[in-house]
Design a protein around this motif. Structure first.
Motif, PDB file in Angstrom:
ATOM      1  N   UNK A   1     -43.130 -53.755  -9.819  1.00  0.00           N
ATOM      2  CA  UNK A   1     -44.422 -54.300 -10.230  1.00  0.00           C
ATOM      3  C   UNK A   1     -44.457 -55.811 -10.028  1.00  0.00           C
ATOM      4  N   UNK A   2     -45.560 -56.302  -9.509  1.00  0.00           N
ATOM      5  CA  UNK A   2     -45.705 -57.744  -9.365  1.00  0.00           C
ATOM      6  C   UNK A   2     -46.100 -58.334 -10.717  1.00  0.00           C
ATOM      7  N   UNK A   3     -45.870 -59.637 -10.857  1.00  0.00           N
ATOM      8  CA  UNK A   3     -46.194 -60.305 -12.114  1.00  0.00           C
ATOM      9  C   UNK A   3     -47.703 -60.393 -12.288  1.00  0.00           C
ATOM     10  N   UNK A   4     -48.090 -60.632 -13.517  1.00  0.00           N
ATOM     11  CA  UNK A   4     -49.506 -60.710 -13.829  1.00  0.00           C
ATOM     12  C   UNK A   4     -50.122 -61.960 -13.217  1.00  0.00           C
ATOM     13  N   UNK A   5     -51.210 -61.769 -12.540  1.00  0.00           N
ATOM     14  CA  UNK A   5     -51.903 -62.881 -11.909  1.00  0.00           C
ATOM     15  C   UNK A   5     -53.249 -63.055 -12.602  1.00  0.00           C
ATOM     16  N   UNK A   6     -53.623 -64.317 -12.806  1.00  0.00           N
ATOM     17  CA  UNK A   6     -54.952 -64.603 -13.345  1.00  0.00           C
ATOM     18  C   UNK A   6     -55.956 -64.582 -12.199  1.00  0.00           C
ATOM     19  N   UNK A   7     -56.802 -63.595 -12.187  1.00  0.00           N
ATOM     20  CA  UNK A   7     -57.809 -63.513 -11.137  1.00  0.00           C
ATOM     21  C   UNK A   7     -59.073 -64.232 -11.571  1.00  0.00           C
ATOM     22  N   UNK A   8     -59.765 -64.780 -10.565  1.00  0.00           N
ATOM     23  CA  UNK A   8     -60.955 -65.581 -10.872  1.00  0.00           C
ATOM     24  C   UNK A   8     -62.122 -64.727 -11.340  1.00  0.00           C
ATOM     25  N   UNK A   9     -62.164 -63.466 -10.911  1.00  0.00           N
ATOM     26  CA  UNK A   9     -63.265 -62.606 -11.320  1.00  0.00           C
ATOM     27  C   UNK A   9     -62.844 -61.142 -11.197  1.00  0.00           C
ATOM     28  N   UNK A  16     -57.711 -56.632  -5.281  1.00  0.00           N
ATOM     29  CA  UNK A  16     -56.365 -57.153  -5.050  1.00  0.00           C
ATOM     30  C   UNK A  16     -55.280 -56.182  -5.504  1.00  0.00           C
ATOM     31  N   UNK A  17     -55.652 -55.224  -6.318  1.00  0.00           N
ATOM     32  CA  UNK A  17     -54.641 -54.367  -6.921  1.00  0.00           C
ATOM     33  C   UNK A  17     -54.564 -53.031  -6.184  1.00  0.00           C
ATOM     34  N   UNK A  18     -53.361 -52.682  -5.801  1.00  0.00           N
ATOM     35  CA  UNK A  18     -53.125 -51.391  -5.156  1.00  0.00           C
ATOM     36  C   UNK A  18     -53.045 -50.324  -6.235  1.00  0.00           C
ATOM     37  N   UNK A  19     -54.020 -49.452  -6.240  1.00  0.00           N
ATOM     38  CA  UNK A  19     -54.056 -48.384  -7.230  1.00  0.00           C
ATOM     39  C   UNK A  19     -54.337 -47.088  -6.483  1.00  0.00           C
ATOM     40  N   UNK A  20     -53.327 -46.625  -5.772  1.00  0.00           N
ATOM     41  CA  UNK A  20     -53.528 -45.563  -4.800  1.00  0.00           C
ATOM     42  C   UNK A  20     -52.290 -44.673  -4.736  1.00  0.00           C
TER      43      UNK A  20
END
Ligand SMILES: [Zn+2]
Ligand SMILES: [Zn+2]
Length: 67
Positions: A1-9, A16-20
């Protein structure tokens, strides 16, 4: 798992998130549009040409915020 990123929106986050279940890599999945790098170090629009091509972007295509 990648670290948590603060997304602008929410759109940036969503695309941006692979959910597949079918694809292991963002670059293989046509549903993922953005590669947000390590910890959001860079943002690229993924070009789904079978490789790992992408165009680096400096502003969010959805909300226009500087990345
Ligand atoms: Zn945004
Ligand atoms: Zn997929």
């Amino acid at each position: 798992m990648s670290k948590k990123i603060e997304y602008c929106c929410d759109s940036m986050k969503y695309f941006s998130i692979l959910n597949c279940d079918l694809h292991k890599s963002k670059y293989d999945c046509p549903d993922v549009l953005i590669d947000s790098g390590e910890n959001g170090a860079f943002y690229r629009i993924i070009i789904h040409d079978g490789g790992t091509s992408g165009i680096e972007i400096n502003f969010c295509p959805w909300c226009g915020k500087k990345l």
